[in-house]
Structures are given as structure tokens and as C-alpha cells.
Design an enzyme around this catalytic site. Structure first.
Site, mmCIF file in Angstrom:
data_model
loop_
_atom_site.group_PDB
_atom_site.id
_atom_site.type_symbol
_atom_site.label_atom_id
_atom_site.label_comp_id
_atom_site.label_asym_id
_atom_site.label_seq_id
_atom_site.Cartn_x
_atom_site.Cartn_y
_atom_site.Cartn_z
ATOM 1 C CE LYS A 196 -73.390 4.904 -34.263
ATOM 2 N NZ LYS A 196 -74.431 3.911 -34.628
ATOM 3 N NE ARG A 206 -70.266 -1.284 -31.256
ATOM 4 C CZ ARG A 206 -69.208 -0.754 -31.836
ATOM 5 N NH1 ARG A 206 -68.000 -1.233 -31.567
ATOM 6 N NH2 ARG A 206 -69.319 0.254 -32.694
ATOM 7 C CE LYS A 218 -71.006 -1.629 -35.643
ATOM 8 N NZ LYS A 218 -72.318 -1.306 -35.068
ATOM 9 C CD GLU A 234 -71.130 12.343 -43.131
ATOM 10 O OE1 GLU A 234 -72.320 12.397 -43.510
ATOM 11 O OE2 GLU A 234 -70.360 11.405 -43.427
ATOM 12 C CE LYS A 249 -74.248 6.160 -30.177
ATOM 13 N NZ LYS A 249 -75.091 5.071 -30.717
ATOM 14 C CB SER A 275 -73.126 2.490 -23.270
ATOM 15 O OG SER A 275 -72.175 2.212 -24.293
ATOM 16 C CE1 TYR A 314 -78.676 3.821 -23.026
ATOM 17 C CE2 TYR A 314 -76.574 4.974 -22.941
ATOM 18 C CZ TYR A 314 -77.470 4.172 -23.612
ATOM 19 O OH TYR A 314 -77.173 3.734 -24.874
#
Length: 324
Positions: A196, A206, A218, A234, A249, A275, A314
Site C-alpha cells: 500500500k 478521504r 502517512k 512486504e 494499492k 478513488s 467502485y
């Protein structure tokens, strides 16, 4: 021309093109992200045209319609009222909370639907981060993982099929797996947000959940967009810790990462068309510059072609409705 090899022979009709097509995309490859909120209202999301923050009743209806079109799974993202947000994110593991109630309602209405839940603290954390935050702004890893385990157990008790930790804390897959198994939830799967990235493509999301960090960013836990080998590291850790599915992502800008993980593991790969990707397609189509249906199809095919076994998008219901 005296050519014995003519690749165009395999493209000369729709039926031949169907026969030689290398990448398959069906509604069964899609996961539908759904936003939910308290109350009875269904609220259009300004930052994501065509998306809605659903009441539980509206969520059940929308999920059912998508499932009837062949979409096998949904993933839930709650908009938590500000008065329930705390620095300790305690509301994330309340058995009577918004997400557990939604899980139970979905299971009652649609027994064959797979319900996936987001495991992270940012919707519940008054600091807006995926982890617990110290007074001087540091994101605590081990203390956060302990809370994530409580959240995963809460979702499992409510009937979640898959929990999806999206926090990017170190060691959380092993801790969640151990907690689930110790409580008798060996059948609950873990879809780990493995790679991510700290991406600008998350902005509209957000806005949908009002979950942006109140201070800082972040970048101390989400990955640097410049890194590839780190994603492989990871992935190796998450697989060793007991993840059932690995996720990349965002999806579209990180097709190379999807391909690298596909080559490195036997586990299923999920990819999240986020998004920002969604909004760019919607905005381009609204301006008349692109054909939305064709662009959506091509973007999803590209993600599948890179190696994703499943895609969070989506567009899931919209695409499934037009699938032939």
C-alpha cells in the site's frame, strides 16, 4: 507480400478474437467497495460522483443488486461520527458498532455474499491516522497492532468472511492470524494490504470518509511510490505471517508491482483501483473526452493482465451490469 506468418489472422473476426483472448474478466473477479454511515439517509459523495455513503438498509439493497449481477464480494468502509472518534480508536472494536451491525445485516439478507472488512484505525481515530499517535506525532506500531487484533476479532464475531488490514503496521498479519485462530476463527481469511503506497490517488476517498490525517502524513507506514523491492519484502513477510491474499494499492499506476508480486508468490493477488483512478475516469467522461464504458473495461483488463486475480473497484456494479 510472401508472408507465411500473419498475426492478423488471429484478429480477423470477433469469434476468433474471443478464442485467442489471453485475459478473462468477469463479474466474479470484482470486489465492490461500499461506504456506510449511521442513520437512515443515503448521501451522495461529492468527491466521488456516482458513489454513496449508504445507510445499513441502503447498503443491503446495493450489495444485493451487485451480487445479483454476479459480483461475489463487497468490502466495507465506515464513516464514523466525529463524536465517536477518540485517540485510542475504541469504537473500532465495539460489537454494536456500525460495521458489525452491517455485517450481520448483509449475512442475513445475502448468505452467499462474501463480506470483507477494512481493519484500520483511521475512520475511528481522532488523529486521522491508521495507527495510534503519540503527543509528539509518532505512529505507534506494536500498540496499534494490539487494537487491530481487537477490531479483527470484533468483525469475525459479527460474521465477516475476510478481514483486510490496510494499516501497514509491521507484524500485524501474524498477530491478527494468531488472535483469530485462538478465538476459534480459523476459517476467517486475511486479505493483507501488502504493498500500500503513500499515494496522492487516495484523496477522494478521504473526502468520502472524512478520514484525512489531522497532522502530518502517512509516509512512515505507507510505502514510497519509488520502491519495488520493498513490495517484494512486504509480500514475503505477509505470506510467512499467514496472509491468504496479498493486495497492491493503488492498481493502475502500480501494474509493475502487481506483476512482480504475481511472479513472486503462489498466493492470490488483489489490486485496488482507488478513488483517484475512479474520479479521473468519471471526470474525463463527464467532460466528453473519453468513452467511460470502454475506458473502465480497458483499465480493469489491464489490471487483470498484470496478474491480479481480483480487483476492488467502485465500477464493479456498473461494469457487471453491462457485462455480456
Amino acid at each position: 507480400m510472401n508472408l507465411s506468418i500473419r498475426p492478423r489472422r488471429n484478429r480477423q473476426s470477433a469469434s476468433i478474437r474471443d478464442l485467442v483472448r489471453e485475459t478473462e474478466l468477469t463479474p466474479g473477479h470484482l470486489i465492490y467497495p461500499l461506504f456506510l454511515q449511521e442513520g437512515k439517509e443515503n448521501t451522495p459523495i461529492a468527491s466521488m460522483p456516482g458513489c454513496t455513503r449508504w445507510s445499513i438498509e441502503g447498503l443491503v439493497k446495493e450489495a444485493g443488486e451487485a451480487h445479483a449481477l454476479g459480483v461475489p464480494a463487497v468490502v466495507l468502509f465506515p464513516r464514523i461520527p466525529d463524536e465517536l472518534k477518540t485517540r485510542g480508536a475504541e469504537a473500532c472494536h465495539a460489537d454494536d458498532g456500525l460495521v458489525p451491525r452491517a455485517i450481520r445485516a448483509l449475512n442475513a439478507a445475502h448468505p452467499t455474499l462474501t463480506v470483507i472488512t477494512d481493519v484500520a484505525l483511521d475512520p475511528y481515530n481522532s488523529d486521522g491516522h491508521d495507527g495510534l499517535v503519540t503527543d509528539d506525532g509518532r505512529i505507534l506500531n506494536d500498540e496499534t497492532v494490539a487494537v487491530l487484533c481487537q477490531q479483527a476479532l470484533c468483525h469475525a464475531r459479527a460474521g465477516a468472511d475476510i478481514v483486510a488490514p490496510s494499516d501497514m503496521m509491521d507484524g500485524r498479519v501474524a498477530a491478527i492470524r494468531s488472535a483469530l485462530d485462538a478465538a476459534g476463527f480459523q476459517a476467517v481469511s486475511i486479505m493483507s494490504y501488502t504493498a500500500k503506497y503513500a499515494s496522492a490517488y487516495y484523496g477522494p476517498f478521504r473526502g468520502a470518509l472524512d478520514s484525512a490525517p489531522k497532522a502530518g502524513d502517512k509516509k512512515t507506514y505507507q510505502m514510497d511510490p519509488a520502491n519495488v523491492r520493498e513490495a517484494l519484502r512486504e509480500a514475503a513477510l505477509d505470506e510467512a505471517e499467514g496472509a491468504d491474499i496479498l493486495m497492491v494499492k493503488p492498481a493502475g499506476p502500480y501494474l509493475d508491482i502487481i506483476a512482480k508480486l504475481r511472479a513472486a508468490t503462489m498466493l492470490p493477488i488483489a489490486a485496488y483501483q482507488v478513488s483517484g483512478e475512479y474520479l479521473m475516469i468519471k471526470a474525463g467522461a463527464a467532460g466528453g473526452w473519453i468513452d467511460e464504458t470502454k475506458i473502465v473495461n480497458e483499465s480493469l483488463i489491464g489490471i487483470r493482465r498484470a496478474g491480479a486475480d481480483m480487483i476492488l473497484t467502485y465500477f464493479a456494479k456498473q461494469w457487471a451490469a453491462g457485462w455480456k
